[in-house]
Design an enzyme around this catalytic site. Structure first.
Site, mmCIF file in Angstrom:
data_model
loop_
_atom_site.group_PDB
_atom_site.id
_atom_site.type_symbol
_atom_site.label_atom_id
_atom_site.label_comp_id
_atom_site.label_asym_id
_atom_site.label_seq_id
_atom_site.Cartn_x
_atom_site.Cartn_y
_atom_site.Cartn_z
ATOM 1 N N THR A 13 0.732 -1.234 0.000
ATOM 2 C CA THR A 13 0.000 0.000 0.000
ATOM 3 C C THR A 13 0.766 1.292 0.000
ATOM 4 O OG1 THR A 13 -1.721 -1.085 1.197
ATOM 5 C CG2 THR A 13 -1.831 1.255 1.154
ATOM 6 N N GLY A 168 4.061 4.270 -7.598
ATOM 7 C CA GLY A 168 4.056 2.924 -8.164
ATOM 8 C C GLY A 168 5.208 2.666 -9.112
ATOM 9 N N CYS A 171 8.285 2.551 -5.952
ATOM 10 C CA CYS A 171 8.188 1.627 -4.815
ATOM 11 C C CYS A 171 7.760 0.239 -5.301
ATOM 12 C CB CYS A 171 7.172 2.159 -3.804
ATOM 13 S SG CYS A 171 6.890 1.047 -2.412
ATOM 14 N N THR A 174 4.147 -1.007 -4.381
ATOM 15 C CA THR A 174 3.037 -0.169 -4.832
ATOM 16 C C THR A 174 2.840 -0.384 -6.326
ATOM 17 O OG1 THR A 174 3.604 1.501 -3.170
ATOM 18 C CG2 THR A 174 2.228 2.235 -4.999
#
EC number: 3.4.25.2
Length: 183
Positions: A13, A168, A171, A174
């Site tokens: 997340t 995204g 990471c 993500t």
């Protein structure tokens, strides 16, 4: 052992909350990772809470702990009807009820006026700039959102979505499968 190296720890997340032009948007990615494996790519970690859906919430951390936080917070919200009061009452319970202990999760909650972070240790934090970013890619999303707020005229929903997309790309926990809610 570093938690990022433990294959049994769920990493998941990035959540961002952005305010602009009288609107607030909360967005989250859809990836759930167990160890070094992506277990799910389309999890829904952003929801509307309260009787009329006028509170947005996103979670980061261990899923079971996050759902516990959601339930406890929503019960306080139903009882008190006001975001800040519900968060403070939940924090009070944390300090007095041993069974709550320490939950490995964070909630980002927002209504039309207020944005708060609620931690699994009973802390309630209101960011000074109205931006909340939590989770594994939170720092990346926060940086992206601040830059977009400062240098574009994009609306809150677009900024939140783009911040998650940028996180995204950086990471590994993500993805770019964004769920966004707006008030």
């Amino acid at each position: 052992m570093d938690p990022s190296q433990n294959p049994n720890v769920v990493h998941a997340t990035t959540i961002i909350s952005v305010r602009r032009g009288g609107h607030v948007a909360v967005a989250g990615d859809g990836q759930v990772t167990l160890g070094h494996t992506v277990m799910k790519g389309n999890a829904r970690k952003v929801r509307r809470l309260g009787r009329d859906g006028q509170v947005l919430a996103g979670f980061a951390g261990a899923a079971a702990d996050a759902f516990t936080l959601f339930e406890l917070f929503e019960a306080k919200l139903d009882k008190h009807g006001q975001l800040t009061r519900a968060a403070v009452e939940l924090a009070k319970d944390w300090r007095t009820e041993r069974r709550l202990g320490k939950l490995e999760a964070l909630l980002a909650v927002a209504d039309k006026e207020t944005s708060l972070i609620i931690s699994g240790t009973g802390d309630v934090i209101e960011p000074e700039d109205g931006i909340i970013a939590i989770g594994s890619g939170g720092s990346y999303a926060l940086s992206a959102a601040r830059a977009l707020l400062a240098h574009t005229e994009l609306d809150a929903k677009t900024i939140a979505t783009e911040a998650i997309n940028i996180a995204g790309d950086i990471c590994i926990y993500t993805n770019r499968n964004v769920v966004v809610e707006e008030l």
